[in-house]
Write an enzyme that holds these catalytic residues in place. Structure first.
Site, PDB file in Angstrom:
ATOM      1  N   ARG A 136      -8.873   1.432   9.694  1.00 47.10           N
ATOM      2  CA  ARG A 136      -8.423   0.071  10.020  1.00 47.10           C
ATOM      3  C   ARG A 136      -9.440  -0.652  10.886  1.00 47.10           C
ATOM      4  O   ARG A 136      -9.210  -1.818  11.240  1.00 47.10           O
ATOM      5  CB  ARG A 136      -7.116   0.159  10.779  1.00 47.10           C
ATOM      6  CG  ARG A 136      -5.868  -0.206   9.963  1.00 47.10           C
ATOM      7  CD  ARG A 136      -4.735  -0.152  10.926  1.00 47.10           C
ATOM      8  NE  ARG A 136      -3.481  -0.744  10.619  1.00 47.10           N
ATOM      9  CZ  ARG A 136      -2.484  -0.148   9.995  1.00 47.10           C
ATOM     10  NH1 ARG A 136      -2.631   1.017   9.443  1.00 47.10           N
ATOM     11  NH2 ARG A 136      -1.317  -0.747   9.900  1.00 47.10           N
ATOM     12  N   ARG A 156      11.664  -3.100   9.543  1.00 47.00           N
ATOM     13  CA  ARG A 156      11.317  -1.935  10.367  1.00 47.00           C
ATOM     14  C   ARG A 156      11.296  -2.361  11.829  1.00 47.00           C
ATOM     15  O   ARG A 156      11.245  -3.560  12.118  1.00 47.00           O
ATOM     16  CB  ARG A 156       9.931  -1.436   9.921  1.00 47.00           C
ATOM     17  CG  ARG A 156       9.697   0.033  10.102  1.00 47.00           C
ATOM     18  CD  ARG A 156       8.433   0.447   9.383  1.00 47.00           C
ATOM     19  NE  ARG A 156       7.228  -0.074  10.038  1.00 47.00           N
ATOM     20  CZ  ARG A 156       6.017   0.004   9.506  1.00 47.00           C
ATOM     21  NH1 ARG A 156       5.849   0.536   8.313  1.00 47.00           N
ATOM     22  NH2 ARG A 156       4.988  -0.465  10.168  1.00 47.00           N
ATOM     23  N   ARG A 179       0.298  -8.333  14.114  1.00 46.63           N
ATOM     24  CA  ARG A 179      -0.294  -7.345  13.204  1.00 46.63           C
ATOM     25  C   ARG A 179      -1.206  -8.020  12.178  1.00 46.63           C
ATOM     26  O   ARG A 179      -2.218  -7.467  11.782  1.00 46.63           O
ATOM     27  CB  ARG A 179       0.797  -6.510  12.539  1.00 46.63           C
ATOM     28  CG  ARG A 179       1.271  -5.427  13.511  1.00 46.63           C
ATOM     29  CD  ARG A 179       2.572  -4.797  13.111  1.00 46.63           C
ATOM     30  NE  ARG A 179       2.543  -4.219  11.804  1.00 46.63           N
ATOM     31  CZ  ARG A 179       3.609  -4.116  11.017  1.00 46.63           C
ATOM     32  NH1 ARG A 179       4.772  -4.593  11.399  1.00 46.63           N
ATOM     33  NH2 ARG A 179       3.493  -3.557   9.851  1.00 46.63           N
ATOM     34  N   LYS A 203       0.827  -1.217   0.000  1.00 43.02           N
ATOM     35  CA  LYS A 203       0.000   0.000   0.000  1.00 43.02           C
ATOM     36  C   LYS A 203       0.861   1.267   0.000  1.00 43.02           C
ATOM     37  O   LYS A 203       0.604   2.191  -0.752  1.00 43.02           O
ATOM     38  CB  LYS A 203      -0.926   0.049   1.241  1.00 43.02           C
ATOM     39  CG  LYS A 203      -1.826  -1.137   1.424  1.00 43.02           C
ATOM     40  CD  LYS A 203      -2.781  -0.923   2.581  1.00 43.02           C
ATOM     41  CE  LYS A 203      -2.097  -0.784   3.941  1.00 43.02           C
ATOM     42  NZ  LYS A 203      -1.440  -2.039   4.400  1.00 43.02           N
ATOM     43  N   ARG A 231      11.704  -6.208   5.149  1.00 44.63           N
ATOM     44  CA  ARG A 231      11.673  -4.754   5.318  1.00 44.63           C
ATOM     45  C   ARG A 231      12.486  -4.330   6.546  1.00 44.63           C
ATOM     46  O   ARG A 231      13.161  -3.303   6.523  1.00 44.63           O
ATOM     47  CB  ARG A 231      10.202  -4.334   5.459  1.00 44.63           C
ATOM     48  CG  ARG A 231       9.969  -2.872   5.451  1.00 44.63           C
ATOM     49  CD  ARG A 231       8.502  -2.578   5.234  1.00 44.63           C
ATOM     50  NE  ARG A 231       7.699  -2.856   6.418  1.00 44.63           N
ATOM     51  CZ  ARG A 231       6.401  -2.571   6.511  1.00 44.63           C
ATOM     52  NH1 ARG A 231       5.777  -2.054   5.488  1.00 44.63           N
ATOM     53  NH2 ARG A 231       5.735  -2.833   7.620  1.00 44.63           N
TER      54      ARG A 231
END
Ligand code: AMP
Length: 185
Positions: free
Chosen positions: A89, A130, A141, A14, A128
């Site tokens: 969300r 993070r 998540r 996204k 990624r």
């Protein structure tokens, strides 16, 4: 006028798509995750309140995020279109947004649903790296996505606002598919 909500699990692409297309269309890319990370960096009261939720992969309370989005949508650069990335969300946030947009007289909002298999999403998130991308937090998540956010697919489907794209393709292919769907809608 382009008013788009990007919906999908974490790691669906996204953010990448929102950044590219917002730039191309010259409209703001409004990412609640980015806004929260910025607030955290600046150690604002909002950032400090959000931190423990973000570190655990939980959702920040609706009210905090809703206030942030309301303030952002009142800014003048949001009057001519936007891409919302990571908001809403929850069904509560979606209902709030619907009311807010009515108040702002902003209509014809479309929702792009990024369809990506779970194993692809997990692999992307692990790559990624993070701070909130540890394996345990990623798992949480995804659970939160399934229970809190996935119901928005039906919410927007019932309102005939939903467009679904295959997110399991190259970034260029995904961009092309989004543009095609938006034009055809
Ligand atoms: P993201 O960058 O979209 O993956 O968001 C990172 C984190 O920020 C999420 O795991 C949540 O803790 C928080 N967050 C971002 N957007 C929202 C939202 N709309 N509602 C609640 N929490 C959010």
């Amino acid at each position: 006028m382009k008013r788009l909500i990007f919906l999908g699990p974490p790691g669906a692409g996204k953010g990448t798509q929102a950044q590219t297309l917002a730039q191309e269309w010259n409209i703001p890319h409004i990412s609640t995750g980015d806004l929260l990370r910025q607030a955290l960096k600046e150690q604002t009261p909002l950032g400090l309140k959000a931190q423990s939720y973000m570190d655990r992969g939980e959702l920040v309370p609706d009210q905090l995020v809703q206030d942030m989005v309301e303030e952002r949508l009142y800014q003048s650069d949001s009057h001519f279109g936007w891409i919302l990335d990571g908001f809403p969300r929850t069904v509560k946030q979606a209902a709030f947004l619907e009311q807010l947009l009515q108040k702002l007289a902003q209509g014809s909002v479309k929702v792009i649903n990024f369809d990506v298999p779970d194993d692809v999403v997990v692999a992307r998130l692990l790559q990624r790296g993070r701070k909130d991308d540890s394996e345990q937090v990623i798992r949480r998540r995804l659970e939160v996505y399934r229970s809190e956010t996935a119901p928005l697919i039906d919410f927007y489907g019932e309102r005939h606002q939903l467009l679904t794209v295959n997110g399991n393709q190259s970034p260029e292919e995904v961009s092309a598919e989004i543009k095609k769907q938006v034009i055809a809608s």
